[in-house]
Design a protein around this motif. Structure first.
Motif, PDB file in Angstrom:
ATOM      1  N   ILE A 239       2.463   3.742  -9.048  1.00 27.49           N
ATOM      2  CA  ILE A 239       3.573   3.339  -8.619  1.00 27.49           C
ATOM      3  C   ILE A 239       4.233   4.617  -7.365  1.00 27.49           C
TER       4      ILE A 239
ATOM      5  N   TYR B 270       2.350   4.507  -4.453  1.00 23.93           N
ATOM      6  CA  TYR B 270       2.337   3.030  -3.528  1.00 23.93           C
ATOM      7  C   TYR B 270       3.699   2.784  -2.995  1.00 23.93           C
TER       8      TYR B 270
ATOM      9  N   MET C  99       4.055   2.050   0.980  1.00 25.29           N
ATOM     10  CA  MET C  99       4.997   0.673   2.055  1.00 25.29           C
ATOM     11  C   MET C  99       6.336   1.263   2.352  1.00 25.29           C
TER      12      MET C  99
ATOM     13  N   GLN D 272       1.897  -1.463   8.720  1.00 34.27           N
ATOM     14  CA  GLN D 272       1.087  -2.148   7.658  1.00 34.27           C
ATOM     15  C   GLN D 272      -0.292  -3.731   7.866  1.00 34.27           C
TER      16      GLN D 272
ATOM     17  N   LEU E   1       2.618  -7.073  -0.516  1.00 35.48           N
ATOM     18  CA  LEU E   1       2.733  -5.583  -0.424  1.00 35.48           C
ATOM     19  C   LEU E   1       4.554  -4.877  -0.484  1.00 35.48           C
TER      20      LEU E   1
ATOM     21  N   ALA F  33       7.080  -3.800  -2.533  1.00 41.26           N
ATOM     22  CA  ALA F  33       7.947  -1.688  -3.089  1.00 41.26           C
ATOM     23  C   ALA F  33       9.255  -1.951  -2.852  1.00 41.26           C
TER      24      ALA F  33
END
Length: 213
Positions: A51, A54, A58, A66, A93, A97
Motif C-alpha cells: 500500500i 502504491y 500516486m 497518470q 487511483l 491514494a
C-alpha cells in the motif's frame, strides 16, 4: 449577451462532463481511501508495504502523467480503456491514494484508550470502527477532505489531454474559433460557482460535526 447565449450550451455540456468525473471519483475514491487507510494501519507488513508503494507512486507522480499513461501507455500491454473510463480510472487511483493518507492520519489521531474502552465493552472490531472510530475520524479529516474535493473540481480539467469534452476544453474550442477571451472568462466563473457550492456544503458538514467538540 447574444454571443454568451450561443456558446453557453457547449459550456454547459462540458460542465456535465466535469461534474460526472467529479462525482464518480468522490463516490468511489472516498470509500476506497478509507479501506486503504485502514490497510496502512494494520500490522501485516507485506500489505502495508504494498500500500505504501502504491500511495508513493500516486502521490509522487503528476495526475496528468497518470492520465496519459492509462490511456496511451496501457494499450501497449493490451489494456485498453475508452476515454471516459480511462479518465475515471486514473482519477480514482490518484485520489484514493490522497484520501487514504488523510484517513490514515485521522485513524492514528484516535487515542488508544478509545480502542481499549471498546474492548472492555466487548465491542467487535467492526462495531468499534463504525460506532466509535469512524465518526471521530470524519470530523478530524473533514477540512483535509474538503481541500481535496476543491482540488478535484479543478483537476478535472486535465481530461482534455485524452480528448474528453470537459468544461475547459469547450472554452478553449470557443476561444480559438472566435478569437475572444469571453469563453475563458465564463469558464472561470463556472469553476468559481462550482467551488463555491462545494465550499458551502463542506462548511455545513463541518458545522454538523462540531458537536463532537
Amino acid at each position: 449577451m447574444h454571443y454568451v447565449n450561443e456558446i453557453l450550451p457547449s459550456l454547459v455540456s462540458g460542465t456535465g462532463m466535469t461534474l460526472s468525473i467529479f462525482f464518480w471519483t468522490i463516490i468511489v475514491a472516498i470509500p476506497l481511501g478509507i479501506l486503504v487507510g485502514l490497510g496502512m494501519t494494520t500490522r501485516f507488513k507485506p500489505l502495508t508495504w504494498l500500500i505504501n508503494i502504491y500511495v508513493w507512486l500516486m502521490r509522487g507522480t503528476p495526475l496528468l502523467l497518470q492520465l496519459i499513461f492509462v490511456f496511451y501507455g496501457l494499450p501497449i500491454i493490451g489494456v485498453v480503456f475508452q476515454r471516459y473510463d480511462a479518465a475515471l480510472f486514473a482519477f480514482i487511483l490518484n485520489y484514493t491514494a490522497y484520501f487514504a493518507e488523510i484517513f490514515r492520519g485521522g485513524l492514528q489521531a484516535i487515542p488508544v484508550g478509545q480502542y481499549e474502552s471498546a474492548r472492555v465493552l466487548r465491542l467487535t472490531r467492526w462495531q468499534t470502527l463504525r460506532r466509535i472510530v469512524i465518526p471521530q475520524v470524519v470530523k478530524i479529516v473533514l477540512p483535509s477532505i474538503g481541500n481535496e474535493v476543491i482540488n478535484l473540481i479543478k483537476d478535472s480539467s486535465l481530461v482534455y489531454v485524452i480528448g474528453l469534452g470537459d468544461l475547459l476544453r469547450a472554452g478553449n474550442v470557443a476561444m480559438s474559433r472566435d478569437v475572444t477571451l469571453v469563453p475563458l472568462v465564463l469558464v472561470g466563473v463556472i469553476y468559481l460557482l462550482l467551488t463555491a457550492v462545494c465550499t458551502i456544503v463542506l462548511k455545513r458538514l463541518e458545522k454538523h460535526y462540531s458537536y463532537w467538540r
